[in-house]
Design an enzyme around this catalytic site. Structure first.
Site, PDB file in Angstrom:
ATOM      1  N   VAL A 293      38.049   4.977  -1.507  1.00 52.95           N
ATOM      2  CA  VAL A 293      38.385   6.095  -2.390  1.00 52.95           C
ATOM      3  C   VAL A 293      38.141   7.460  -1.745  1.00 52.95           C
ATOM      4  O   VAL A 293      38.552   8.479  -2.300  1.00 52.95           O
ATOM      5  CB  VAL A 293      37.601   6.031  -3.726  1.00 52.95           C
ATOM      6  CG1 VAL A 293      37.990   4.814  -4.518  1.00 52.95           C
ATOM      7  CG2 VAL A 293      36.100   6.085  -3.482  1.00 52.95           C
ATOM      8  N   TYR A 294      37.481   7.498  -0.598  1.00 50.58           N
ATOM      9  CA  TYR A 294      37.242   8.776   0.052  1.00 50.58           C
ATOM     10  C   TYR A 294      38.573   9.333   0.565  1.00 50.58           C
ATOM     11  O   TYR A 294      39.192   8.788   1.475  1.00 50.58           O
ATOM     12  CB  TYR A 294      36.274   8.634   1.229  1.00 50.58           C
ATOM     13  CG  TYR A 294      34.843   8.298   0.866  1.00 50.58           C
ATOM     14  CD1 TYR A 294      34.427   8.200  -0.454  1.00 50.58           C
ATOM     15  CD2 TYR A 294      33.896   8.076   1.855  1.00 50.58           C
ATOM     16  CE1 TYR A 294      33.113   7.894  -0.774  1.00 50.58           C
ATOM     17  CE2 TYR A 294      32.577   7.774   1.548  1.00 50.58           C
ATOM     18  CZ  TYR A 294      32.189   7.677   0.230  1.00 50.58           C
ATOM     19  OH  TYR A 294      30.885   7.365  -0.075  1.00 50.58           O
ATOM     20  N   SER A 295      39.024  10.421  -0.062  1.00 45.83           N
ATOM     21  CA  SER A 295      40.288  11.070   0.318  1.00 45.83           C
ATOM     22  C   SER A 295      41.454  10.082   0.308  1.00 45.83           C
ATOM     23  O   SER A 295      42.326  10.112   1.174  1.00 45.83           O
ATOM     24  CB  SER A 295      40.168  11.741   1.693  1.00 45.83           C
ATOM     25  OG  SER A 295      39.263  12.820   1.640  1.00 45.83           O
ATOM     26  N   ASP A 296      41.461   9.199  -0.692  1.00 48.30           N
ATOM     27  CA  ASP A 296      42.559   8.237  -0.866  1.00 48.30           C
ATOM     28  C   ASP A 296      42.823   7.418   0.393  1.00 48.30           C
ATOM     29  O   ASP A 296      43.977   7.170   0.766  1.00 48.30           O
ATOM     30  CB  ASP A 296      43.847   8.952  -1.291  1.00 48.30           C
ATOM     31  CG  ASP A 296      43.725   9.605  -2.653  1.00 48.30           C
ATOM     32  OD1 ASP A 296      43.009   9.052  -3.506  1.00 48.30           O
ATOM     33  OD2 ASP A 296      44.324  10.669  -2.863  1.00 48.30           O
TER      34      ASP A 296
END
Length: 344
Positions: free
Chosen positions: A61-64
């Site tokens: 989920v970090y920066s998609d």
């Protein structure tokens, strides 16, 4: 660099590890954290490896997913020199199977993470949150399959409550599935809730802590002072609402002690806050982040030395809070303490 075993596993990890949440820079939260590209990331990885920090943590989920992609590019050609930790379970889309820890989500999530990271195995996969809608046996059996296939080496969790983690460990023991050896937790001088239940559980069950946000969501950088506004350019202006709540008066009490010890020792406020964590039970590694080389080198200075017992006691006293029920009797009443003495 000192190395410690990760919980009761045989894996040795550096006491400081690097969090790649600043890589990629997409979205309102992660864009405020940082926007490190592949070239900048490679330089930060170089500095980490020179210092003996070889564990790098990220999440889908970090920066998609861009964080995993940038980290993968930064370590290209030196996979054997690093350990990769990533996380999944939080939503990565709007579809009904885009969140959680179902067999479908885990298998597809691992495959996508491997592709973004440019590797054929992940050293440590952690579930980013407990999925109450999926039986723990389904989660664990899927992780067992992924470990046996060689795609995962070790498994852990993050942001689980005590009962959720213990239920999972009991099921793993009952079925012969891999046990969680890591618990990635929020823990800092202004956030000590980890100590009440999860720390004793970690001691009892051999689960090592990987500490996220050791500087209290950016509040222990040395730039926050009593009676002064947050400095211009602080990411807290954009991200405070996303992070753990912090009592402001307690924060200022802690910062004043950190400032005093910094003046006495010549260390910086962040270095002292990090070093305090390295003295705590169950802590295997403290995850540090950095948007640039200067921040990274400063945070690396949190290891390689030790606070004195007197300095630790001052920090303990300034940061102490009353334990919630049912834990406070074990800290306050002699009879309870004799039955089950506190671990800190």
């Amino acid at each position: 660099m000192e190395y410690r075993r990760l919980g009761s596993s045989g894996l040795k990890v550096p006491v400081l590890s690097f969090g790649a949440g600043t890589f990629g820079g997409k979205g309102p939260l992660f864009g405020a954290w940082g926007s490190t590209d592949a070239a900048e990331a490679r330089r930060l990885v170089d500095i980490c490896l020179e210092a003996g920090v070889n564990l790098f943590d990220t999440a889908d989920v970090y920066s998609d997913g861009a964080s995993e992609e940038v980290l993968g590019a930064a370590i290209k050609g030196r996979r054997d020199d690093v350990m990769l930790s990533t996380k999944l379970s939080l939503p990565v889309g709007e579809g009904p199977n885009a969140a959680g820890s179902s067999r479908s989500r885990l298998i597809s999530g691992v495959e996508k993470a491997l592709k973004r990271l440019g590797t054929d195995y992940i050293d440590l996969l952690q579930l980013h949150a407990f999925d109450a809608g999926t039986p723990v046996e389904e989660v664990l059996s899927t992780l067992d399959t992924l470990v046996r296939s060689g795609k995962l080496r070790y498994v852990g969790v993050s942001n689980f409550s005590g009962w959720q983690l213990m239920k999972s460990l009991a099921a793993a023991d009952r079925q012969g599935y891999p046990r969680y050896v890591a618990n990635q937790v929020y823990y800092s001088l202004v956030g000590r809730d980890y100590e009440w239940e999860l720390m004793p559980l970690g001691l009892d069950q051999g689960v090592g802590a990987l500490v996220w946000s050791p500087l209290g969501w950016g509040r222990l950088t040395g730039k926050i002072r009593r009676g002064e506004p947050w400095p211009e350019g602080s990411r807290l202006h954009d991200t405070a609402a996303f992070g753990p709540p912090v009592d402001e008066e307690k924060l200022y009490d802690v910062v004043e002690v950190l400032d005093a010890i910094a003046q006495e020792t010549g260390k910086t406020v962040p270095q002292i806050a990090i070093n305090w964590l390295l003295r705590r039970p169950t802590v295997s590694s403290v995850i540090i982040g950095a948007r640039n080389e200067e921040q990274l080198r400063q945070n690396l200075g949190g290891a390689g030395w030790s606070l004195t017992p007197e300095e630790v006691a001052r920090l303990d006293a300034a940061s102490a809070t009353t334990a919630p029920y049912p834990y406070f009797p074990y800290y306050r009443q002699e009879g309870f303490a004799r039955i089950n003495p506190p671990v800190v």
